[in-house]
Design an enzyme around this catalytic site. Structure first.
Site, PDB file in Angstrom:
ATOM      1  N   GLU A  85       0.827  -1.210   0.000  1.00  0.00           N
ATOM      2  CA  GLU A  85       0.000   0.000   0.000  1.00  0.00           C
ATOM      3  C   GLU A  85       0.863   1.262   0.000  1.00  0.00           C
ATOM      4  O   GLU A  85       0.542   2.249  -0.670  1.00  0.00           O
ATOM      5  CB  GLU A  85      -0.947   0.001   1.210  1.00  0.00           C
ATOM      6  CG  GLU A  85      -1.940  -1.146   1.239  1.00  0.00           C
ATOM      7  CD  GLU A  85      -2.853  -1.177   0.021  1.00  0.00           C
ATOM      8  OE1 GLU A  85      -3.177  -0.082  -0.509  1.00  0.00           O
ATOM      9  OE2 GLU A  85      -3.214  -2.280  -0.421  1.00  0.00           O
ATOM     10  N   ASP A 109       3.917  -3.977  -5.815  1.00  0.00           N
ATOM     11  CA  ASP A 109       4.515  -5.249  -5.375  1.00  0.00           C
ATOM     12  C   ASP A 109       6.034  -5.156  -5.386  1.00  0.00           C
ATOM     13  O   ASP A 109       6.711  -5.644  -4.469  1.00  0.00           O
ATOM     14  CB  ASP A 109       4.064  -6.393  -6.287  1.00  0.00           C
ATOM     15  CG  ASP A 109       2.670  -6.900  -5.950  1.00  0.00           C
ATOM     16  OD1 ASP A 109       2.122  -6.502  -4.906  1.00  0.00           O
ATOM     17  OD2 ASP A 109       2.118  -7.692  -6.741  1.00  0.00           O
TER      18      ASP A 109
END
Length: 417
Positions: free
Chosen positions: A277, A362
């Protein structure tokens, strides 16, 4: 009649494409229901895989019915004259002017909301219940609904009045002023929502002192990220699904974990999910999405500013405008009803951009935290949320905001190898 034909072609094409994509996904998921993908065979049981397939198919079938009902409602409002009937009835009741036009828009929202209640009820208390995800009580369902109506009215009605007033009094460039107002409002809501609105629906408690908080604070320091605080939200009172998210902007940024997420993941996995996030923030995805949304709303307001002056826009969609009076609410109502039919075809572009951002986030998480922990966290979340591991490639390309599980896991394993 030209725009009637254009609208009908777009309507049939969009509805048909939605149906075709859903049926593809159903067939593909059902075809791969009886075998766990090889790369997940050691982590996901056949029973969990089959539950995910059944859950995915059940949601899609409900979605097909919802799309059908939405299509019928749209045609009833437009070509079959429903909006015209409603507009004339309110004109007789309230006369011409902004109050009547506001009443028209509010009526459409209320009618749509009432028609949506059976679907929301079925999804929550039958579909989610059937698969073990529902934790919401019927009392909370209605409480949420009435709170939502109250908050929506308190915020939406004054905003609507401002926009309709600009449409009436700000001249040919009213749409530019309206866009500016909506942009400022959107930015303001980034601060208002987490501070004042979200607490009306959920409890937010500071993350307890302990190893998890220490680990999270160390991650924030490594990422040079300052937040207003770390909070745990009682998401478990509505659903068993887990999540984490940012709220707010600037100095008002806060990090929120669902309590269900903390229950299911170990501290290293929670850290990895948060690092992902944080990746969205540090890679400027949030800023880019805001800028894109502002650019798109600018284009939409400019289009509305032009098309609202064309008589054919109204008459070709089953409505007779006031040729010598004010049609702000009527134009806004028609535009809100019809524009999704055309904008639907741009869905793959936003999906593609979103999947690109997910890969980038990611990569950031793998660098600042642990790719291995993020992989194990994702597998647990796929299991707990019953997310299918075998989505149809075309359906994914069109709709999916996240990469398919096998591709996402394979990409992360490059960092951990």
């Amino acid at each position: 009649m030209t725009f009637t034909i254009v609208f009908l072609i777009a309507f049939i094409a969009s509805f048909g494409l939605r149906h075709w994509l859903s049926q593809r996904q159903i067939r593909y998921v059902a075809k791969h229901r009886d075998a766990v993908p090889a790369e997940f065979a050691e982590k996901v049981t056949l029973a969990e895989h089959q539950k995910a397939a059944d859950y995915t198919i059940a949601k899609l079938r409900l979605g097909i019915i919802e799309n059908g009902v939405s299509a019928i409602i749209l045609i009833c409002f437009t070509l079959l004259g429903g909006l015209q009937i409603l507009n004339m009835a309110l004109l007789q009741l309230l006369g011409e002017g902004i109050p009547q036009q506001m009443a028209l828009l509010v009526s459409i929202v209320l009618i749509s909301g009432v028609l949506d209640i059976p679907f929301s009820w079925y999804k929550q208390f039958h579909l989610e219940e059937r698969f073990g995800f529902n934790r919401m009580t019927k009392k909370l369902f209605f409480s949420d609904m009435f709170k939502g109506i109250s908050v929506g009215s308190a915020i939406g009605v004054p905003l609507l009045w401002v926009i309709l007033s600009l449409m009436e009094k700000a001249g040919d460039l009213w749409w530019l002023w309206a866009w500016a107002v909506l942009t400022v409002f959107s930015l303001l809501m980034q601060w208002v929502f987490p501070t004042f609105i979200a607490p009306l629906f959920n409890k937010f408690q500071a993350l307890d002192e302990g190893p998890l908080k220490t680990q999270i604070e160390a991650l924030l320091k490594r990422c040079d990220f300052a937040s207003q605080g770390l909070f745990v939200m009682d998401g478990s009172k509505r659903s068993a699904h887990g999540n984490a998210f940012f709220a707010g902007m600037g100095k008002a940024k806060r990090i929120v974990f669902f309590d269900t997420l903390i229950e299911k993941l170990n501290p290293g996995e929670v850290e990895a999910v948060l690092a992902h996030e944080l990746g969205h923030y540090k890679c400027n995805h949030i800023r880019k999405r805001l800028l894109v949304s502002f650019a798109l709303s600018f284009a939409m307001f400019a289009l509305l500013g032009w098309i609202s002056t064309k008589v054919w826009f109204y008459t070709d969609l089953g409505v007779m405008p006031n040729l010598n009076g004010y049609n702000g609410g009527l134009a806004l109502a028609l535009f809100m009803l019809v524009s999704p039919v055309f904008s639907f075809f741009f869905t793959p572009l936003s999906s593609l951009a979103s999947r690109k951002h997910e890969y980038e986030a990611d990569g950031f998480a793998a660098e600042k935290s642990s790719a291995k922990d993020l992989v194990t966290a994702l597998v647990k979340l796929y299991q707990d949320n019953a997310s299918t591991l075998t989505p149809d490639p075309i359906y994914t390309a069109f709709y999916s905001s996240h990469p398919p599980a096998p591709l996402r896991i394979a990409n992360l394993q490059r960092f951990s190898s």
